[in-house]
Design a protein around this motif. Structure first.
Motif, PDB file in Angstrom:
ATOM      1  N   ALA A 148      -2.962  53.292 -19.987  1.00  0.00           N
ATOM      2  CA  ALA A 148      -4.412  53.263 -19.789  1.00  0.00           C
ATOM      3  C   ALA A 148      -4.815  54.377 -18.819  1.00  0.00           C
ATOM      4  N   ALA A 154      -7.961  48.110 -35.543  1.00  0.00           N
ATOM      5  CA  ALA A 154      -7.121  47.368 -34.615  1.00  0.00           C
ATOM      6  C   ALA A 154      -6.537  46.149 -35.326  1.00  0.00           C
ATOM      7  N   LYS A 158      -8.595  43.206 -37.066  1.00  0.00           N
ATOM      8  CA  LYS A 158     -10.013  43.600 -37.103  1.00  0.00           C
ATOM      9  C   LYS A 158     -10.277  44.516 -38.285  1.00  0.00           C
ATOM     10  N   SER A 173     -18.709  52.843 -28.255  1.00  0.00           N
ATOM     11  CA  SER A 173     -17.510  52.446 -27.518  1.00  0.00           C
ATOM     12  C   SER A 173     -16.658  53.629 -27.065  1.00  0.00           C
ATOM     13  N   LYS A 224      -8.263  53.255 -23.126  1.00  0.00           N
ATOM     14  CA  LYS A 224      -8.250  51.853 -22.706  1.00  0.00           C
ATOM     15  C   LYS A 224      -7.371  51.058 -23.669  1.00  0.00           C
ATOM     16  N   PRO A 225      -6.844  49.924 -23.232  1.00  0.00           N
ATOM     17  CA  PRO A 225      -6.050  49.092 -24.157  1.00  0.00           C
ATOM     18  C   PRO A 225      -6.813  48.732 -25.430  1.00  0.00           C
ATOM     19  N   GLU A 226      -8.117  48.580 -25.339  1.00  0.00           N
ATOM     20  CA  GLU A 226      -8.898  48.240 -26.519  1.00  0.00           C
ATOM     21  C   GLU A 226      -9.040  49.404 -27.508  1.00  0.00           C
ATOM     22  N   ASP A 227      -8.560  50.580 -27.148  1.00  0.00           N
ATOM     23  CA  ASP A 227      -8.519  51.702 -28.087  1.00  0.00           C
ATOM     24  C   ASP A 227      -7.281  51.633 -28.987  1.00  0.00           C
ATOM     25  N   THR A 228      -6.391  50.705 -28.721  1.00  0.00           N
ATOM     26  CA  THR A 228      -5.197  50.545 -29.547  1.00  0.00           C
ATOM     27  C   THR A 228      -5.580  50.233 -30.980  1.00  0.00           C
ATOM     28  N   ALA A 229      -5.092  51.055 -31.907  1.00  0.00           N
ATOM     29  CA  ALA A 229      -5.453  50.904 -33.320  1.00  0.00           C
ATOM     30  C   ALA A 229      -4.694  51.945 -34.134  1.00  0.00           C
ATOM     31  N   THR A 234      -1.305  53.481 -29.333  1.00  0.00           N
ATOM     32  CA  THR A 234      -1.099  52.274 -28.541  1.00  0.00           C
ATOM     33  C   THR A 234      -1.334  52.615 -27.073  1.00  0.00           C
ATOM     34  N   SER A 265      -1.557  48.627 -20.767  1.00  0.00           N
ATOM     35  CA  SER A 265      -2.336  48.365 -19.544  1.00  0.00           C
ATOM     36  C   SER A 265      -1.465  48.478 -18.296  1.00  0.00           C
TER      37      SER A 265
END
Length: 130
Positions: free
Chosen positions: A14, A42, A45, A65, A89-94, A127, A130
């Motif tokens: 991150a 992701a 999703k 985002s 950010k971890p939420e960018d993992t996809a 990936t 965090s």
């Protein structure tokens, strides 16, 4: 037919950065006039729009985002589009996908829906830990 091949994905902490590339081949030997975009999916999703760039490179659009953190660019001589991703950010993992749209009209209705895109790459995994 147009082939798109993504590269540059990987594992990053991150706050780190990655640059994705998408190289086009096939029909592009005679023309490379496409609106280009990046999408991502992701785990668990639906695939979502990330960024798009007009065929000449003068217009860009980003999902809220990623705005301010990601930059899309293209080199038409190299038939390549890039996605510079900073402050990850971890939420960018996809899985990140490159797509080409033969429609050169650059409006939200033409650039954001997946169905508007004619060609897709196989994707590259990003990936963020965090």
């Amino acid at each position: 037919q147009v082939q798109l091949v993504e590269s540059g994905g990987g594992l990053v902490q991150a706050g780190g950065s990655l640059r994705l590339s998408c190289a086009a081949s096939g029909r592009t030997q005679t023309r490379y006039r496409y609106t280009m975009a990046w999408f991502r999916q992701a785990p668990g999703k639906e695939r979502e729009f990330v960024a798009a760039i007009s065929w000449g490179g003068s217009s860009t659009n980003y999902a809220d985002s990623v705005k301010g953190r990601f930059t899309i660019s293209r080199d038409n001589a190299e038939k390549t589009v890039y996605l510079q991703m900073n402050s990850l950010k971890p939420e960018d993992t996809a899985v990140y996908y490159c797509a080409a749209n033969e429609n050169l009209i650059f409006t939200l209705a033409q650039i954001r829906p997946q169905a508007e895109y004619d060609y897709w790459g196989q994707g590259t995994q990003v990936t963020v830990s965090s």
